[in-house]
Design an enzyme around this catalytic site. Sequence first.
Site, short mmCIF file in Angstrom:
data_model
loop_
_atom_site.label_atom_id
_atom_site.label_comp_id
_atom_site.label_asym_id
_atom_site.label_seq_id
_atom_site.Cartn_x
_atom_site.Cartn_y
_atom_site.Cartn_z
N ILE A 146 30.70 52.24 63.08
CA ILE A 146 30.65 51.37 64.24
C ILE A 146 29.22 51.42 64.78
CG2 ILE A 146 33.09 51.44 64.86
CD1 ILE A 146 32.58 53.64 66.80
N ASP A 147 28.80 50.34 65.39
CA ASP A 147 27.41 50.21 65.81
C ASP A 147 27.00 51.31 66.78
OD1 ASP A 147 27.32 47.88 64.30
OD2 ASP A 147 27.80 46.60 66.02
N LYS A 148 25.71 51.56 66.82
CA LYS A 148 25.14 52.60 67.68
C LYS A 148 25.68 52.52 69.11
CE LYS A 148 20.74 54.07 69.72
NZ LYS A 148 19.27 53.83 69.77
N ARG A 266 30.91 40.93 67.12
CA ARG A 266 29.81 40.44 67.94
C ARG A 266 29.34 39.07 67.45
NH1 ARG A 266 25.68 45.25 67.43
NH2 ARG A 266 24.45 43.94 68.86
#
Length: 346
Positions: A146-148, A266
């Site tokens: 999962i993104d930062k 997103r």
Amino acid sequence: MTEETETTVTFTIAADPPPRLDKALARDVPDAATLSRSRLAKLLGEGAIALDGVVTTDPRHRVTAGTAVTVTVAMAAESHIAPENIPLDVVYEDADLIVINKPAGMVVHPAPGTPGGTLVNALMHHCGDDLSGVGGMKRPGIVHRIDKDTTGLLVAAKSDTAHQGLAAQFADHSVARRYLAICYGVPDSADPRLRGIKGTSFEPGNILKVQTFLGRHKTDRQRQAVSFEQGRHAVTRARIVETFGRPAAAALVECWLETGRTHQIRVHMAHVGHALIGDPTYGGRRKLSPKIIGEKGVTAVAAFARQALHAATLGFIHPVSGQALEFEAEIPADMAELLRKMRGKG
């Protein structure tokens, strides 16, 4: 006294073996050996497997019941990734896997621009000698990311068998993943604009479905972009949980993935005109009226410094025990505070 550098696994081929050696090995190797099909294939190619004392490297070799198998396995090598004592929110852990509630700001895996301070560094320290080895290396097996600046649930493998089993579930899209996101506007089927956007449709229950290809942006390699000719197939669904303002200017939505591509939620939400609040890459900064969500709501939205996205639910079949597992992580404090202020309660 010399340090042990390898171990030996011995077993016997059972009755009615598959016609190919590689399939027979995968069927009959003891579970306690934690050797996955791919690991056995690699060992076979390396000449580390003997049948009745004779080394063979041919995966198509025909084997018979009663054949004695000896597998020589090198002890898992130490990883080049340094353990770091970084606190972790552990949701679940056993001998085979670990589930973490990742905070915002933490990168999952080391990369040239982020050599340390990552989730993998933290797992190397937390798990220590409990890591039995993934692909012959003492490291956690990362099967998804999962993104930062996205928070929430992530599972990592501690053994080679668990790694292969989890990877297979992610590959066949059988893992249940649900996210909570706060977006600009309201993705409602009553909005005729949405029905005119390519790749967008609605399913019963006012569920938005976005189906496109995703690939690297032509000019910005850090971004993903929607395409209808090339890239990787991607499907996102979303439903409204709550709306904010009169008329509604923003919404809390639950999103779930049929596929799992980089930045998928997103990019898809931005594609349909409902970018996530705070998203620095795909969202932009939209002006919301204080007459609709109040001064504190407008201020909170403008100040929110990351994409408002949280991996809230994660469900899968345990790759070793076969047990169905599902975990939930409460919405993080920053998103909860943003929601509070958007409701006019700040």
